[in-house]
Design an enzyme around this catalytic site. Structure first.
Site, mmCIF file in Angstrom:
data_model
loop_
_atom_site.group_PDB
_atom_site.id
_atom_site.type_symbol
_atom_site.label_atom_id
_atom_site.label_comp_id
_atom_site.label_asym_id
_atom_site.label_seq_id
_atom_site.Cartn_x
_atom_site.Cartn_y
_atom_site.Cartn_z
ATOM 1 N N HIS A 1 9.475 -1.300 9.148
ATOM 2 C CA HIS A 1 8.446 -2.351 9.237
ATOM 3 C C HIS A 1 8.473 -3.264 8.012
ATOM 4 O O HIS A 1 8.740 -4.462 8.111
ATOM 5 C CB HIS A 1 7.051 -1.725 9.309
ATOM 6 C CG HIS A 1 6.818 -0.811 10.455
ATOM 7 N ND1 HIS A 1 6.750 -1.251 11.753
ATOM 8 C CD2 HIS A 1 6.580 0.527 10.500
ATOM 9 C CE1 HIS A 1 6.480 -0.233 12.550
ATOM 10 N NE2 HIS A 1 6.384 0.859 11.814
ATOM 11 N N ASP B 1 0.905 -1.169 0.000
ATOM 12 C CA ASP B 1 0.000 0.000 0.000
ATOM 13 C C ASP B 1 0.941 1.215 0.000
ATOM 14 O O ASP B 1 1.028 1.933 0.976
ATOM 15 C CB ASP B 1 -0.943 0.001 1.215
ATOM 16 C CG ASP B 1 -0.233 -0.029 2.545
ATOM 17 O OD1 ASP B 1 0.893 -0.576 2.629
ATOM 18 O OD2 ASP B 1 -0.781 0.503 3.544
HETATM 19 C C1 BDR Z 1 2.548 -0.821 8.676
HETATM 20 O O1 BDR Z 1 1.499 0.121 8.458
HETATM 21 C C2 BDR Z 1 1.782 0.917 7.337
HETATM 22 O O2 BDR Z 1 1.541 2.248 7.636
HETATM 23 C C3 BDR Z 1 3.222 0.698 7.022
HETATM 24 O O3 BDR Z 1 3.477 0.824 5.634
HETATM 25 C C4 BDR Z 1 3.476 -0.699 7.493
HETATM 26 O O4 BDR Z 1 3.106 -1.637 6.508
HETATM 27 C C5 BDR Z 1 3.196 -0.553 10.020
HETATM 28 O O5 BDR Z 1 2.293 -0.760 11.064
HETATM 29 CA CA CA Z 2 2.765 -0.970 4.186
#
Ligand code: BDR
Ligand code: CA
Length: 310
Positions: free
Chosen positions: A242, A9
Site C-alpha cells: 500500500h 503511522d
Molecule cells: C493502510 O492502512 C495502514 O494499516 C497501512 O499502513 C496503510 O497505510 C492500508 O489500508
Molecule cells: Ca500507513
C-alpha cells in the site's frame, strides 16, 4: 530530485515506504512526520527512528504530530494482527538513541511549504489528520504545495478496515473530507490499485540471504506481513504494498493511471463511515476534486521498488 515530506503511522508497509523513499535517488526526503493509526503516535515515532537508525540515516528529522483524530474518539485501536504488537512485526531492533524533533509535525509542514513554495510534495500514508490541521492553521499553504499523494480510500472496490472503509480514511474520516474539500490537488492511491501490487513470499529469501541487519529486518517484517495477509485473505499471493505505491507514484507518475473524480467521505454512515464515495456517474453537478488511481503497472512498480529497497 523531488523534495518530499512523508507522513507515516509506522507499521510494516510504512516501514517499506520509508526505506523506498530514503534509498531512492529521485527523492530528497526533507523530513518524516508521524501520526497515530496502525499504532499510537509514540510507537509510530519510535518505529520510524529505529528504522532510520538501522539504515544509518539518523540525519533525516522526525516530527511527531497528531495523537488522535480531529473530532472523534479513536475508531480503530492497534492493527496488531496485521502489523504486530509493536506495529513492526515484533522485531528485535534496539530502542532508538536518536530523539524526535521537538517541533510539531504541523509546524514543520507549514514552515517547509513556505520555505520552498511549489516544491514540496506531501505524501500521506496514514490518516490525513496532520495535513488537515496544517491547512486549518495556515490555509495559505494550499496554494504553495507542489503536490499531495495519499495512500487511502477505495473508489471502486471494498474497504479493508470495514467492508466499506479503507483504514487510513477510517482512522480520521473528517480529516480526509476536510483535505478533499480544501482545494489541494490530491492524488489518491487507494485499494483500487494497492491491492494489485503484491510482494511475493519468494522475496523474503533474497533479504535473508544478505545476512545483514537491514536484510534480516526486512525479511522479518515482510514475513510477518505476508503471514498476516495470507491468514486474513486465504489464497492471496503476497502482501499488499500500500504505502510504497504512494512513493512509487511520486518517483514515476506513470506507474499509475488516474481519473479525476468527485470524492466525498462518509462521516455519518452507520455501516459506511469512512467510505470514500466516488461519483462514478461523473455528472457536471459534482466536479472532480481528487485524481483517483484506477490502474497500476504492478510489474513495473514492483521491479523498481525491489531494485531500490533490496
Ligand atoms: C493502510 O492502512 C495502514 O494499516 C497501512 O499502513 C496503510 O497505510 C492500508 O489500508
Ligand atoms: Ca500507513
Amino acid at each position: 530530485m523531488k523534495k518530499v515530506i512523508l507522513d507515516v503511522d509506522t507499521g510494516i508497509d510504512d516501514a517499506l515506504a520509508i526505506a523506498y523513499a530514503v534509498k531512492s535517488k529521485d527523492i530528497d526526503l526533507v523530513g518524516l512526520t508521524t501520526s497515530f493509526g496502525n499504532t499510537s503516535l509514540e510507537e509510530a515515532t519510535r518505529n520510524t527512528l529505529q528504522l532510520l537508525e538501522l539504515m544509518g540515516r539518523e540525519d533525516i528529522p522526525v516530527y511527531p504530530g497528531a495523537e488522535k483524530p480531529l473530532f472523534r474518539p479513536h475508531l480503530k485501536q492497534k492493527a496488531a494482527f496485521i502489523h504486530g504488537d509493536d506495529a513492526m512485526g515484533n522485531h528485535s531492533l534496539p530502542l532508538p538513541k536518536t530523539k524526535p524533533s521537538e517541533k510539531h509535525a504541523v509546524e514543520f509542514i507549514i514552515e517547509m511549504v513556505h520555505k520552498h513554495p511549489n516544491e514540496i510534495t506531501l505524501v500521506f500514508v496514514a490518516s490525513m489528520t496532520n495535513l488537515a490541521l496544517a491547512i486549518m492553521k495556515d490555509p495559505s499553504i494550499v496554494e504553495k504545495v507542489e503536490r499531495v499523494v495519499i495512500m487511502g480510500g477505495a473508489a471502486t472496490v471494498a474497504g479493508n478496515a470495514t467492508p466499506a472503509a479503507e483504514a487510513n480514511i477510517y482512522t480520521d474520516p473528517e480529516a480526509a473530507e476536510y483535505v478533499f474539500r480544501s482545494g489541494l490537488t490530491v492524488t489518491m492511491v487507494g485499494l483500487d490499485v494497492t491491492m494489485q501490487t503484491l510482494l511475493p513470499r519468494e522475496q523474503i529469501a533474497v533479504w535473508r540471504e544478505k545476512q545483514t541487519p537491514y536484510g534480516d529486518f526486512m525479511a522479518h517484517i515482510v514475513e510477518f506481513y505476508i503471514n498476516a495477509y495470507q491468514n486474513f485473505l486465504p489464497g492471496i499471493k503476497g502482501c499488499a504494498l500500500h504505502d510504497p505505491l504512494a512513493i512509487g507514484a511520486v518517483i514515476n507518475p506513470d506507474f499509475i493511471k488516474t481519473k479525476p473524480m468527485h470524492i466525498q467521505v462518509d462521516c455519518e454512515g452507520i455501516h459506511s463511515v469512512g467510505r470514500t464515495v466516488a461519483d462514478l456517474r461523473g455528472i457536471p453537478a459534482n466536479p472532480p476534486n481528487v485524481d483517483v488511481a484506477l490502474e497500476v503497472d504492478a510489474e513495473g512498480f514492483l521491479e523498481h521498488f525491489l531494485s531500490v529497497v533490496v
